[in-house]
Design an enzyme around this catalytic site. Structure first.
Site, PDB file in Angstrom:
ATOM      1  N   ASP A  35       0.851  -1.183   0.000  1.00  0.00           N
ATOM      2  CA  ASP A  35       0.000   0.000   0.000  1.00  0.00           C
ATOM      3  C   ASP A  35       0.889   1.236   0.000  1.00  0.00           C
ATOM      4  O   ASP A  35       2.100   1.138   0.205  1.00  0.00           O
ATOM      5  CB  ASP A  35      -1.005  -0.002   1.164  1.00  0.00           C
ATOM      6  CG  ASP A  35      -0.361   0.129   2.532  1.00  0.00           C
ATOM      7  OD1 ASP A  35       0.838  -0.183   2.669  1.00  0.00           O
ATOM      8  OD2 ASP A  35      -1.067   0.530   3.474  1.00  0.00           O
TER       9      ASP A  35
ATOM     10  N   PHE B 280       6.708   1.952  -4.196  1.00  0.00           N
ATOM     11  CA  PHE B 280       8.085   2.184  -3.744  1.00  0.00           C
ATOM     12  C   PHE B 280       8.622   3.580  -4.058  1.00  0.00           C
ATOM     13  O   PHE B 280       9.674   3.962  -3.552  1.00  0.00           O
ATOM     14  CB  PHE B 280       9.054   1.122  -4.308  1.00  0.00           C
ATOM     15  CG  PHE B 280       8.788  -0.259  -3.784  1.00  0.00           C
ATOM     16  CD1 PHE B 280       9.269  -0.648  -2.545  1.00  0.00           C
ATOM     17  CD2 PHE B 280       8.046  -1.168  -4.525  1.00  0.00           C
ATOM     18  CE1 PHE B 280       9.016  -1.924  -2.047  1.00  0.00           C
ATOM     19  CE2 PHE B 280       7.782  -2.445  -4.039  1.00  0.00           C
ATOM     20  CZ  PHE B 280       8.265  -2.821  -2.801  1.00  0.00           C
TER      21      PHE B 280
ATOM     22  N   TYR C 187       2.941   4.743   0.821  1.00  0.00           N
ATOM     23  CA  TYR C 187       3.571   5.313   2.010  1.00  0.00           C
ATOM     24  C   TYR C 187       2.545   6.171   2.749  1.00  0.00           C
ATOM     25  O   TYR C 187       1.722   6.853   2.128  1.00  0.00           O
ATOM     26  CB  TYR C 187       4.765   6.176   1.620  1.00  0.00           C
ATOM     27  CG  TYR C 187       5.890   5.411   0.950  1.00  0.00           C
ATOM     28  CD1 TYR C 187       6.553   4.381   1.604  1.00  0.00           C
ATOM     29  CD2 TYR C 187       6.306   5.746  -0.335  1.00  0.00           C
ATOM     30  CE1 TYR C 187       7.593   3.690   1.001  1.00  0.00           C
ATOM     31  CE2 TYR C 187       7.350   5.059  -0.953  1.00  0.00           C
ATOM     32  CZ  TYR C 187       7.989   4.032  -0.281  1.00  0.00           C
ATOM     33  OH  TYR C 187       9.016   3.354  -0.890  1.00  0.00           O
TER      34      TYR C 187
ATOM     35  N   HIS D 180      10.710  -9.422   0.988  1.00  0.00           N
ATOM     36  CA  HIS D 180      10.471  -7.986   0.772  1.00  0.00           C
ATOM     37  C   HIS D 180      11.744  -7.192   1.094  1.00  0.00           C
ATOM     38  O   HIS D 180      12.530  -7.593   1.963  1.00  0.00           O
ATOM     39  CB  HIS D 180       9.330  -7.530   1.688  1.00  0.00           C
ATOM     40  CG  HIS D 180       8.759  -6.201   1.332  1.00  0.00           C
ATOM     41  ND1 HIS D 180       9.297  -5.018   1.801  1.00  0.00           N
ATOM     42  CD2 HIS D 180       7.701  -5.862   0.557  1.00  0.00           C
ATOM     43  CE1 HIS D 180       8.587  -4.012   1.330  1.00  0.00           C
ATOM     44  NE2 HIS D 180       7.622  -4.494   0.568  1.00  0.00           N
TER      45      HIS D 180
END
Length: 239
Positions: free
Chosen positions: A68, A81, A70, A199
């Site tokens: 999701d 990202f 930031y 991740h």
């Protein structure tokens, strides 16, 4: 929703979508617009579908899935990202850049703005498209997965070669399920490569887990480019 070209690109993504996907998307955009009267939400309303605006279906060569947006001020920009130029790099993106430099032997990009990747055909898609300020995963149950799961399935059915960089258990499961389902139903198209790892978050980047290799050392960028070039496609200028 951005300029005319961006809107046209969104329309390309949704033109063959089932009615339930199109309807749910419009409902969610309206719902989030209303929620903004009582809470601070990221990204901005006109950036929610930015990933689709910048990377139309026929341009996709790589897919990078995030979870999701930031949730702190000034960071979210509608691309997984990515943060606007001038913003401090979040920890996960910092690790992405470390692996990029180690993998390709290059200097990392000067900013955290990944728009240049998106314009080269890297679909930077979060599986949940909005978030409440200071509250990670706060919109996870809002219903965005109706749209984003459809978009992942749509990429699997595109005719061109596509490499998926699936970082983390959720992304890996989502992509591998979409590919397996498409193969089972005969809708898988083109050459597809799925590269999975943990991740890039500091909590998991250096550790194997859940059947996934550690993100650090996984060399996703060189592997993606080798795949693209092997199938007659231009490599991504990651740096």
């Amino acid at each position: 929703m951005g300029d005319a070209r961006g809107k046209a690109n969104v329309d390309l993504w949704l033109k063959d979508a089932p009615a339930e996907v199109s309807t749910k998307t419009e409902e969610l955009l309206a719902r989030v617009r209303d929620l903004r009267t009582e809470q601070t939400i990221y990204p901005a309303q006109d950036a929610i579908l930015r990933a689709l605006e910048l990377t139309p279906p026929d341009a996709v060569r790589v897919v990078i899935l995030g979870q999701d947006p930031y949730h702190e001020p000034g960071q979210a920009m509608g691309l997984s990202f990515s943060v606007p130029a001038g913003q401090r790099l979040p920890p996960s993106l910092r690790n992405v850049y470390k692996e990029l430099a180690a993998d390709l032997g290059c200097e990392p990009p000067a900013t955290g703005d990944l728009t240049g990747w998106a314009r080269q055909g890297v679909l930077l898609l979060n599986t949940t498209l909005t978030v409440r300020e200071h509250a990670a995963n706060s919109h996870a149950r809002l219903g965005w997965q109706v749209l984003t799961n459809y978009l992942v399935r749509r990429t699997v059915e595109l005719p061109q070669p596509i490499c998926y960089l699936a970082w983390g258990r959720h992304a890996a499961s989502l992509v591998t399920t979409a590919v397996d389902d498409a193969r089972a139903t005969g809708t898988l198209a083109g050459e597809k490569l799925v590269l999975t790892s943990t991740h890039p978050s500091p909590l998991s980047a250096n550790r194997a887990g859940g059947g996934l290799v550690p993100f650090m050392g996984s060399r996703p960028f060189s592997q993606a480019n080798a795949f693209l070039q092997a199938h007659g496609e231009r490599p991504i200028a990651w740096a």
